[in-house]
Scaffold this motif. Structure first.
Motif, PDB file in Angstrom:
ATOM      1  N   LEU A 145      -9.934  -1.377   3.175  1.00 23.28           N
ATOM      2  CA  LEU A 145      -8.872  -0.533   2.654  1.00 23.28           C
ATOM      3  C   LEU A 145      -8.461  -0.937   1.011  1.00 23.28           C
ATOM      4  N   GLY A 146      -8.293  -2.373   0.987  1.00 24.47           N
ATOM      5  CA  GLY A 146      -8.052  -2.979   0.116  1.00 24.47           C
ATOM      6  C   GLY A 146      -9.113  -2.893  -1.364  1.00 24.47           C
ATOM      7  N   TRP A 189       3.369   2.079  -1.423  1.00 27.12           N
ATOM      8  CA  TRP A 189       4.022   2.373  -3.006  1.00 27.12           C
ATOM      9  C   TRP A 189       2.671   2.469  -3.803  1.00 27.12           C
ATOM     10  N   ARG A 190       1.528   1.872  -3.515  1.00 28.03           N
ATOM     11  CA  ARG A 190       0.252   1.954  -4.308  1.00 28.03           C
ATOM     12  C   ARG A 190      -0.276   3.368  -4.200  1.00 28.03           C
ATOM     13  N   ASP A 191      -0.190   3.874  -2.892  1.00 24.79           N
ATOM     14  CA  ASP A 191      -1.074   4.747  -2.346  1.00 24.79           C
ATOM     15  C   ASP A 191      -0.132   5.992  -1.904  1.00 24.79           C
ATOM     16  N   PRO A 192       0.577   6.849  -2.802  1.00 25.38           N
ATOM     17  CA  PRO A 192       1.653   7.659  -2.153  1.00 25.38           C
ATOM     18  C   PRO A 192       0.844   8.933  -1.350  1.00 25.38           C
ATOM     19  N   ALA A 193      -0.459   8.915  -1.581  1.00 26.06           N
ATOM     20  CA  ALA A 193      -1.312  10.097  -0.717  1.00 26.06           C
ATOM     21  C   ALA A 193      -1.328  10.026   0.613  1.00 26.06           C
ATOM     22  N   TRP A 226     -11.326  -0.697  -1.457  1.00 25.85           N
ATOM     23  CA  TRP A 226     -11.493   0.723  -1.830  1.00 25.85           C
ATOM     24  C   TRP A 226     -10.256   0.923  -2.976  1.00 25.85           C
ATOM     25  N   TYR A 227      -9.142   0.596  -2.610  1.00 24.41           N
ATOM     26  CA  TYR A 227      -8.094   0.623  -3.659  1.00 24.41           C
ATOM     27  C   TYR A 227      -8.224   0.028  -4.936  1.00 24.41           C
ATOM     28  N   GLY A 249      12.728   3.146  -7.870  1.00 28.88           N
ATOM     29  CA  GLY A 249      11.192   2.874  -7.639  1.00 28.88           C
ATOM     30  C   GLY A 249      10.837   1.693  -7.056  1.00 28.88           C
ATOM     31  N   TYR A 250       9.676   1.094  -7.205  1.00 27.87           N
ATOM     32  CA  TYR A 250       9.015   0.093  -6.510  1.00 27.87           C
ATOM     33  C   TYR A 250       9.869  -1.419  -6.592  1.00 27.87           C
ATOM     34  N   TRP A 307       0.762   4.573   5.956  1.00 27.14           N
ATOM     35  CA  TRP A 307       1.321   3.456   5.764  1.00 27.14           C
ATOM     36  C   TRP A 307       2.688   3.433   6.579  1.00 27.14           C
ATOM     37  N   VAL A 324      -3.057  13.622  -6.848  1.00 27.33           N
ATOM     38  CA  VAL A 324      -3.087  14.114  -5.721  1.00 27.33           C
ATOM     39  C   VAL A 324      -1.653  14.983  -5.495  1.00 27.33           C
ATOM     40  N   GLU A 325      -0.469  14.091  -5.600  1.00 23.53           N
ATOM     41  CA  GLU A 325       0.503  14.662  -4.942  1.00 23.53           C
ATOM     42  C   GLU A 325       1.747  13.907  -5.631  1.00 23.53           C
ATOM     43  N   PHE A 367       0.904  -1.310  -0.030  1.00 21.63           N
ATOM     44  CA  PHE A 367      -0.085   0.004   0.033  1.00 21.63           C
ATOM     45  C   PHE A 367       0.826   1.241   0.157  1.00 21.63           C
ATOM     46  N   ALA A 377       2.886  -1.690 -11.551  1.00 22.81           N
ATOM     47  CA  ALA A 377       2.500  -0.538 -12.329  1.00 22.81           C
ATOM     48  C   ALA A 377       2.990   0.555 -12.004  1.00 22.81           C
ATOM     49  N   PRO A 378       3.125   1.071 -10.812  1.00 20.80           N
ATOM     50  CA  PRO A 378       3.615   2.447 -10.428  1.00 20.80           C
ATOM     51  C   PRO A 378       5.178   2.436 -10.625  1.00 20.80           C
ATOM     52  N   ALA A 379       5.861   1.535 -10.779  1.00 20.16           N
ATOM     53  CA  ALA A 379       7.341   1.531 -10.832  1.00 20.16           C
ATOM     54  C   ALA A 379       7.368   1.667 -12.581  1.00 20.16           C
ATOM     55  N   ARG A 403       4.646  12.267  -7.508  1.00 18.49           N
ATOM     56  CA  ARG A 403       6.095  11.922  -7.230  1.00 18.49           C
ATOM     57  C   ARG A 403       6.843  11.590  -8.296  1.00 18.49           C
ATOM     58  N   ALA A 410      -0.301   5.221 -10.038  1.00 24.34           N
ATOM     59  CA  ALA A 410      -0.315   5.226  -8.667  1.00 24.34           C
ATOM     60  C   ALA A 410      -1.685   5.943  -8.208  1.00 24.34           C
ATOM     61  N   ILE A 411      -2.196   5.294  -7.168  1.00 30.26           N
ATOM     62  CA  ILE A 411      -3.484   6.042  -6.521  1.00 30.26           C
ATOM     63  C   ILE A 411      -2.836   7.099  -5.870  1.00 30.26           C
ATOM     64  N   GLY A 412      -3.681   8.409  -6.158  1.00 31.53           N
ATOM     65  CA  GLY A 412      -3.376   9.588  -5.432  1.00 31.53           C
ATOM     66  C   GLY A 412      -1.944  10.147  -6.376  1.00 31.53           C
ATOM     67  N   SER A 413      -1.573   9.745  -7.217  1.00 25.80           N
ATOM     68  CA  SER A 413      -0.679  10.625  -8.119  1.00 25.80           C
ATOM     69  C   SER A 413      -1.061  11.842  -8.813  1.00 25.80           C
TER      70      SER A 413
END
Lengths: 331, 111
Positions: B60-61, A103-107, B63-64, A329-330, A112, B108-109, A101, B95-97, B111, B103-106
């Motif tokens: 949470l899982g 890495w998946r959810d930086p916000a 929701w993601y 990265g990840y 985490w 928003v903020e 989580f 995926a985010p790599a 990276r 990435a979720i929230g990318s």
């Protein structure tokens, strides 16, 4: 060597493997709040990400092996350590999901990070408390646990709880020395110095208290001529501690981690000297608690096939992810 | 039909557990003889703790996953060779790599 003794050594090996392997990756979680947000924390987490869940294999093997080889001990120890074991499992959930989580959810990375660090500290502390509760002697009547559900809590078990947290921080920081470079490595050297001093102090405190918990422990350490042999363990601890201090000062990169492993190996050897040949310390011996011979032989065949396979793939994954962790990265 | 699988699995589980009563090991060990010597408050508090933690983590899982599904499919899915980050063998797509925008929230903020 008879079968129960052989199984006692196999399980002791599983416990050692678990403690040092999950020890360093829990140690990363314990150090996490002291690392800088961003690159330092990313690198630290990436350095254990490929191996941490494999490390927990040995926890499953230790628990499953205890149930199968010494069912009576399992039936007595698990109820006695119920609260710390449940706390450890819940803590491991929070720390485990943080690997993904975060890495998946930086916000929500801060959240985490807390989950990772808090879970790691609580899991380590609960393991130490469980060790202390076991060593201080649990109430047994007949073939059953006969104590209450708060019996595990005592000054001694709190001491062992704190000791394991500090010891894992030493494993984690010396691991980081080996796996990282520049500023993070420099920080890891500082942590390793502090955690090293703390770990030695904890080993001294726990070792000083243990012989007085049970008459049998005292005999196993100080009976003549046995004392001549077992006294080598504290001497070796002193030597390894000196070597650790030297290697940190000389900025060796791998030696501190190896010497920290040696420190844990000696600590577990010391525990073995206090406890062996009991499996519920001071209460039940390994022969009394052992499963029937046919079960032990059956499991021995399985273990002699599976353990080498586990060791080979574990070694292979550490080989694949050898060297410095890098910044990318990840995991 | 989506939840039918869950219903079937849980119904099967309940059937085995209820069906073998009053035994833990059928006709050998009675449930009453196999209970752990644990105090009721210990069992109750651990059950509550597990329910709370599982609900929190699974919520949470879920929701993601729903957030990820809300993203439009990528037109040009990059292959694994697109990034040189080590990937996990457990079948999780990093995926985010490969693409930080996923990435979720990318949004928003950054990276």
């Amino acid at each position: 060597m008879d079968l129960p003794t052989l199984w006692a050594f196999i399980l002791a090996f599983a416990v050692f493997a678990y403690v040092v392997l999950d020890g360093f990756d829990l140690g990363i979680g314990i150090l996490f709040p002291a690392l800088q947000r961003g690159s330092e924390r990313d690198q630290a987490m990436n350095s254990v990400a490929p191996v941490w869940d494999g490390n927990e294999t040995w926890l499953v093997m230790g628990g499953g092996g205890l149930l199968a080889a010494f069912p009576l001990a399992y039936a007595i120890i698990l109820p006695a350590l119920y609260a710390p074991i449940i706390a450890m499992l819940l803590a491991l959930i929070f720390r485990g999901v943080a690997f993904e989580f975060r890495w998946r959810d930086p916000a929500h990375q801060k959240f985490w990070d807390v989950s990772f660090a808090g879970g790691s500290v609580l899991a380590a502390f609960a393991q130490g408390v469980a060790l202390g509760a076991l060593l201080q002697g649990i109430t047994v009547e007949g073939r059953e646990y006969a104590g209450g559900w708060w019996d595990w809590l005592s000054p001694f078990s709190l001491l062992t709880g704190v000791s394991v947290v500090i010891g894992y921080a030493l494993l984690g920081s010396t691991w980081l020395i080996m796996k990282t470079e520049s500023t993070l490595q420099e920080r890891a050297f500082r942590f390793a110095g502090l955690a090293g001093i703390g770990t030695i102090a904890c080993i001294v405190a726990v070792s000083a208290a243990t012989p007085f918990l049970e008459e049998a422990y005292y005999e196993r350490w100080f009976a003549w001529p046995r004392v001549l042999f077992v006294a080598q363990v504290p001497l070796l601890v002193a030597l390894v501690a000196a070597g650790l201090a030297f290697s940190l000062r000389r900025r060796h990169e791998r030696l501190p981690f190896l010497l920290s492993l040696a420190l844990f190996a000696l600590s577990i050897l010391g525990l073995g000297i206090s406890v062996f040949p009991d499996v519920v310390p001071g209460r039940i011996g390994i022969h009394e608690a052992a499963a029937p011979e046919a079960s032990l032989i059956f499991m021995l065949i399985g273990a002699s096939i599976l353990i080498p396979i586990i060791l080979v793939y574990t070694g292979y994954s550490y080989w694949i992810f050898r060297g410095k962790v890098g910044h990318e990265g990840y995991h | 039909m989506g939840p039918a699988g869950f219903v079937a699995v849980i119904a099967g589980w309940v059937t085995t557990e209820v069906g073998r009563q009053p035994y833990t090991v059928y006709s050998l060990l009675r449930t009453a003889d196999s209970v752990s010597p644990l105090d009721a408050p210990a069992v109750a508090s651990s059950l509550v703790a597990f329910v709370v933690v599982y609900f929190a983590v699974f919520s949470l899982g879920a929701w993601y996953i729903l957030r990820l599904m809300a993203h439009a499919p990528m037109t040009a899915e990059p292959g694994l060779e697109a990034g040189d980050a080590p990937i996990r063998t457990a079948g999780i797509t990093p995926a985010p790599a490969l693409d930080p925008d996923r990435a979720i929230g990318s949004d928003v903020e950054g990276r």
